[in-house]
Design a protein around this motif. Structure first.
Motif, short mmCIF file in Angstrom:
data_model
loop_
_atom_site.label_atom_id
_atom_site.label_comp_id
_atom_site.label_asym_id
_atom_site.label_seq_id
_atom_site.Cartn_x
_atom_site.Cartn_y
_atom_site.Cartn_z
N LEU A 40 3.03 -2.54 14.35
CA LEU A 40 3.35 -2.10 12.98
C LEU A 40 3.34 -3.30 12.04
O LEU A 40 2.80 -3.24 10.93
CB LEU A 40 4.75 -1.45 12.95
N ARG A 41 3.94 -4.40 12.50
CA ARG A 41 3.99 -5.61 11.65
C ARG A 41 2.60 -6.17 11.42
O ARG A 41 2.28 -6.63 10.32
CB ARG A 41 4.90 -6.65 12.30
N ASP B 68 -0.20 -4.45 11.44
CA ASP B 68 -0.88 -3.54 10.50
C ASP B 68 -0.41 -3.78 9.07
O ASP B 68 -1.22 -3.77 8.14
CB ASP B 68 -0.63 -2.07 10.87
N ALA B 69 0.88 -3.98 8.93
CA ALA B 69 1.44 -4.14 7.58
C ALA B 69 0.93 -5.41 6.90
O ALA B 69 0.96 -5.51 5.68
CB ALA B 69 2.96 -4.14 7.65
N ARG C 277 -2.17 -6.34 7.09
CA ARG C 277 -3.57 -6.16 6.72
C ARG C 277 -3.67 -5.70 5.26
O ARG C 277 -2.70 -5.20 4.70
CB ARG C 277 -4.22 -5.10 7.62
N MET D 275 -4.13 -3.48 2.06
CA MET D 275 -3.79 -2.08 1.83
C MET D 275 -5.03 -1.17 1.94
O MET D 275 -4.96 -0.05 2.47
CB MET D 275 -3.20 -1.97 0.42
N SER D 276 -6.16 -1.65 1.46
CA SER D 276 -7.38 -0.84 1.48
C SER D 276 -7.82 -0.53 2.90
O SER D 276 -8.31 0.57 3.19
CB SER D 276 -8.51 -1.57 0.74
N ASN E 49 -5.81 -0.35 5.61
CA ASN E 49 -4.87 0.61 6.18
C ASN E 49 -5.09 2.02 5.65
O ASN E 49 -5.04 3.00 6.39
CB ASN E 49 -3.43 0.17 5.90
N LEU E 50 -5.36 2.08 4.36
CA LEU E 50 -5.58 3.40 3.74
C LEU E 50 -6.85 4.05 4.29
O LEU E 50 -6.85 5.24 4.64
CB LEU E 50 -5.67 3.23 2.22
N ALA E 51 -7.90 3.27 4.40
CA ALA E 51 -9.16 3.80 4.94
C ALA E 51 -8.98 4.26 6.39
O ALA E 51 -9.48 5.32 6.79
CB ALA E 51 -10.25 2.74 4.85
N GLU E 52 -8.22 3.48 7.15
CA GLU E 52 -7.99 3.84 8.55
C GLU E 52 -7.14 5.10 8.65
O GLU E 52 -7.40 5.97 9.50
CB GLU E 52 -7.30 2.67 9.27
N GLY E 53 -6.15 5.21 7.78
CA GLY E 53 -5.29 6.40 7.77
C GLY E 53 -6.08 7.65 7.43
O GLY E 53 -5.86 8.72 8.01
N ASN F 43 0.45 5.19 4.91
CA ASN F 43 -0.67 4.48 5.55
C ASN F 43 -1.00 3.19 4.81
O ASN F 43 -1.18 2.14 5.42
CB ASN F 43 -1.92 5.38 5.57
N ALA F 44 -1.10 3.29 3.49
CA ALA F 44 -1.47 2.12 2.70
C ALA F 44 -0.48 0.98 2.91
O ALA F 44 -0.88 -0.19 2.93
CB ALA F 44 -1.52 2.50 1.22
N GLY G 16 0.98 0.25 5.58
CA GLY G 16 0.89 -0.37 6.90
C GLY G 16 1.28 0.48 8.08
O GLY G 16 1.15 0.05 9.21
N VAL H 272 0.09 3.31 9.93
CA VAL H 272 -1.10 4.16 10.03
C VAL H 272 -0.77 5.39 10.86
O VAL H 272 -0.39 5.28 12.02
CB VAL H 272 -2.28 3.38 10.64
N THR I 130 -5.37 -0.37 -5.45
CA THR I 130 -6.22 -0.85 -4.36
C THR I 130 -7.52 -0.06 -4.38
O THR I 130 -7.64 0.94 -5.09
CB THR I 130 -5.51 -0.70 -2.99
N GLU I 131 -8.46 -0.55 -3.61
CA GLU I 131 -9.74 0.16 -3.55
C GLU I 131 -9.91 0.69 -2.13
O GLU I 131 -9.75 -0.06 -1.16
CB GLU I 131 -10.89 -0.80 -3.88
N VAL I 132 -10.19 1.96 -2.03
CA VAL I 132 -10.41 2.54 -0.71
C VAL I 132 -11.75 3.26 -0.71
O VAL I 132 -11.98 4.15 -1.54
CB VAL I 132 -9.24 3.47 -0.28
N ALA J 107 8.04 -2.26 10.15
CA ALA J 107 6.80 -2.99 9.82
C ALA J 107 7.09 -4.15 8.87
O ALA J 107 6.23 -5.01 8.67
CB ALA J 107 5.78 -2.04 9.19
#
Lengths: 80, 158
Positions: free
Chosen positions: A48-49, A51-52, A54, A56-57, A59-63, B29-30, B32, B34, B119-121, B156
């Motif tokens: 978790l740490r 990931d946090a 990384r 934001m973009s 993490n958001l894309a992965e989510g 998610n954004a 951290g 996920v 942010t950009e996604v 996190a």
């Protein structure tokens, strides 16, 4: 081997060890989880740490990708 | 719904100049943590023009309002629901869009936007609510999932 080298080799054999080399865990004794559940929790929190940290973009894309994938599995276990 | 495409839904909102802030699962998610989510939750600016833009996006992707557990036989339109200041769950071809309005614990759009991070996604610029606002909303909602999110966000270090 010359005489100087022989002398040095002999010295090395007779000189007592000054350092004791050992391998130590990078974890502190108090942090070392004894049971598997605690170990798994430590790994989960570390991830978790990681990931946090990384962007934001990312993490958001992965989510979003994960959500899309998971939705494909919704209800698939139900008998038809 | 055909197949969810949250990125396309966000793109359409962005391209239509909808003023919104991302909250809920995608914001989690954004920040951290996920995890999967079933919808795109947003808080929108409540001026009528912005609500019209939201409704137009919803209409363009075959949006219809979900009410309770089942669909009503005479479904209210997203536009009328949005204008009424209610929380609206809009089922679209690109996934479910949750427009959050007038809920206790959810700050006004202007406050959220002022503290948000842009942010950009996947090529789309999106404003994501601050982690402090996200945690406050999770705390206020108080469901099991929200409390789990809260715990994970804390773990996190977000």
């Amino acid at each position: 081997m010359g005489s100087e080298s022989r002398q040095l080799a002999n010295q090395e054999r007779t000189i007592p060890l000054r350092y004791r080399v050992f391998v130590a865990s990078i974890q502190q004794p108090g942090d070392t989880p004894k049971d598997p559940a605690a170990a798994a929790e430590a790994v989960r929190v570390q991830r978790l740490r990681d990931d946090a940290r990384r962007p934001m973009s990312i993490n958001l894309a992965e989510g979003i990708a994960l959500s899309h994938k998971l939705m494909q599995f919704v209800g698939t276990a139900r008998p038809q | 719904m055909t197949e969810a495409a949250f990125d396309q839904l966000l793109r359409r909102l962005s391209e239509a100049d909808v003023e919104f802030v991302l909250i809920g699962g995608l914001a989690v998610n954004a920040w951290g943590v996920v995890r999967g989510t079933k919808d795109v939750d947003i808080v929108v600016a409540t001026d009528i023009e912005n609500l019209k833009r939201v409704a137009a996006v919803a209409a363009a992707v075959n949006g219809h309002v979900q009410s309770g557990e089942s669909f009503l036989s005479s479904q209210p339109s997203p536009a009328s629901q949005l204008a009424g200041g209610e929380q609206v769950a809009i089922e679209t071809d690109l996934g479910r869009l949750g427009v959050v309005q007038g809920l206790d614990g959810v700050p006004a759009f202007e406050e959220l936007r002022a503290r948000a991070t842009v942010t950009e996604v996947l090529g789309v610029r999106v404003a994501v609510c601050s982690v402090e606002d996200l945690k406050a909303m999770k705390q206020a909602a108080g469901r099991t999932r929200d409390l789990a999110d809260l715990e994970n966000l804390d773990a996190a270090g977000s």
